[in-house]
Enzyme design. Structure first.
Site, mmCIF file in Angstrom:
data_model
loop_
_atom_site.group_PDB
_atom_site.id
_atom_site.type_symbol
_atom_site.label_atom_id
_atom_site.label_comp_id
_atom_site.label_asym_id
_atom_site.label_seq_id
_atom_site.Cartn_x
_atom_site.Cartn_y
_atom_site.Cartn_z
ATOM 1 N N LYS A 48 -5.184 16.036 -2.645
ATOM 2 C CA LYS A 48 -3.718 15.954 -2.581
ATOM 3 C C LYS A 48 -3.130 17.243 -3.098
ATOM 4 C CE LYS A 48 -0.742 12.547 -1.771
ATOM 5 N NZ LYS A 48 -1.069 11.550 -0.756
HETATM 6 N N1 GLU Z 1 0.034 11.512 3.009
HETATM 7 C C1 GLU Z 1 -0.620 10.433 3.651
HETATM 8 C C2 GLU Z 1 -1.299 9.540 2.630
HETATM 9 O O1 GLU Z 1 -0.959 9.547 1.473
HETATM 10 C C3 GLU Z 1 -1.556 10.899 4.765
HETATM 11 C C4 GLU Z 1 -2.695 11.767 4.303
HETATM 12 C C5 GLU Z 1 -3.486 12.407 5.434
HETATM 13 O O2 GLU Z 1 -3.270 12.068 6.576
HETATM 14 O O3 GLU Z 1 -4.315 13.255 5.115
HETATM 15 O O4 GLU Z 1 -2.138 8.757 2.964
#
Ligand code: GLU
Length: 424
Positions: free
Chosen positions: A111
């Site tokens: 993240k």
């Molecule tokens: N931001 C989204 C999540 O928290 C998608 C993450 C992604 O597709 O890599 O799941």
């Protein structure tokens, strides 16, 4: 030797760690794996100088955490928010590890984020911010190492700026480097709606196992960003009556059901993509707080920590499907459990986004393009199967869905670490 267990003053990180330790103990995971998985492989911080429109220079802080790459490249979004910091990114990266593992896709968890106030920045300023962030974290990104995507306050536009910058730096087009791109530029039909579609699918599956028909169900959808808006749309299409919606402009209520199509129109016409003024055109009233409305289901799709020690007791809904990451705090969770509320946890409920990202990445690697129908059918099929597996496991073991999902997710990562070994 038993290593001391981590604690954090950051609520989100502490919640992620304690849930991990709780599940790990319950499944009798060995101490070696507990130590490994309670730490992140990499936590990177970058400074991002941006020349603002008034000529001044602001230096923003950006982060990227790779919690685990045991199952594959780390995967997870990048958020723009004034509150974001390294610990929050780590908490969310841990959650991504479990989300990808539970979903059965070949990714680890990561993240990223930038501490900034995107609502008060111009498009030009956001472009410079995104490009410089991309350039500075580029050394740790790659289609086989770490693959970002949109998250809170970021969209396909930010993804294009980042992928364009890195592609030009490397002298090679890198479409599979990140996901959530627009359909016109290596994106995939269906990805934009995927998270909300998946959240709603989990809600509908829950109704099915409870023997309830969607057209007899009322729901609240908190948050009308990418996740909330498509959750509300998918639920409405299935016959559920969405009686309340909200965003930072306020909460809107209609006992007859919110006109979701009108809500989309209002948001699209608003430069900040908000529901401002919806009560004037949407045949609904503006209320103080949608979370406490009398309805069967609550879909918290706004942000973390909304259902907490102070608010949980006032929630009337009996079923909660977590669209946002971490919308219920541990204290909130306890209060809801004592009231007999069933919760579908975030890393199951909102996994449609990352499953959709996996589809996009797989297409990019092959230079292939799927139809929207193909994409949606596969997504819904996987979401239904995953929901059922967690539901059945929780029922069989008489435990909460969150704990059942954690245990299943941790087991897969633990098995692969045992297989691969712990070198690096
Ligand atoms: N931001 C989204 C999540 O928290 C998608 C993450 C992604 O597709 O890599 O799941």
């Amino acid at each position: 030797m038993k290593q001391e267990r981590r604690k954090s003053s950051n609520v989100l990180l502490d919640t992620a760690l304690q849930e991990f330790y709780g599940a790990a103990d319950e499944m009798r995971l060995n101490e070696k794996l507990i130590s490994i998985l309670s730490h992140s492989e990499r936590r990177v911080q970058v400074s991002i100088p941006v020349e603002m429109d008034d000529g001044s220079v602001n230096v923003f802080e950006g982060y990227r955490v790779q919690h685990s790459t045991a199952l594959g490249p780390s995967k997870g979004g990048v958020r723009y928010d004034p509150e974001v910091d390294m610990d929050e990114c780590e908490a969310l990266a841990i959650l991504m590890t479990w989300k990808c593992s539970l979903a059965g896709i070949p990714y680890g968890g990561g993240k990223g984020g930038i501490a900034c106030d995107p609502m008060n920045m111009s498009k030009k300023e956001k472009e410079k911010l995104s490009r410089t962030y991309g350039a500075r974290i580029s050394p740790i990104l790659g289609k086989w190492s770490d693959i970002p995507a949109p998250d809170m306050n970021t969209s396909s536009q930010e993804m294009v700026w980042i992928v364009d910058t890195i592609s030009k730096m490397r002298g090679d087009l890198e479409p599979a480097l990140l996901t959530g791109k627009p359909v016109t530029f290596w994106g995939s039909y269906g990805r934009h709606e995927a998270t909300g579609r998946g959240v709603a699918t989990c809600g509908l599956e829950l109704m099915k196992v409870l023997g309830k028909s969607p057209d007899k169900i009322t729901a609240i959808v908190q948050g009308f960003g990418n996740v909330g808006s498509y959750t509300a749309k998918t639920l409405t299409e299935a016959g559920v009556k969405v009686v309340a919606i909200s965003d930072i402009s306020g909460s809107y209520y209609s006992a007859n059901g919110i006109d979701i199509r009108k809500a989309f129109e209002v948001v699209h016409a608003n430069p900040k993509r908000l529901l401002t003024g919806f009560e004037k055109v949407g045949n609904c009233e503006k209320i103080d707080e949608d979370m406490f409305v009398d309805a069967d289901f609550l879909f918290p799709c706004a942000r973390d920590g909304m259902i907490n020690r102070k608010t949980a007791d006032k929630v009337k809904a009996r079923y909660i499907v977590e669209g946002a990451n971490g919308p219920v705090t541990p204290e909130g969770d306890e209060i809801l459990a004592s009231k007999g509320v069933t919760i579908v946890p975030d890393f199951l409920a909102n996994s449609g986004g990352v499953i959709g990202s996996y589809f996009e990445w797989a297409q990019n690697l092959q230079g292939a393009f799927w139809t929207e129908e193909e994409y949606n059918n596969k997504l819904v099929h996987i979401m239904k199967g995953n929901f059922r597996r967690v539901w059945d496991y929780a029922e069989a073991k008489k435990i909460k869905m969150r704990r059942a999902a954690s245990m299943a997710a941790i087991q897969r990562v633990a098995d692969v670490i045992e297989l691969r070994g712990t070198f690096l």
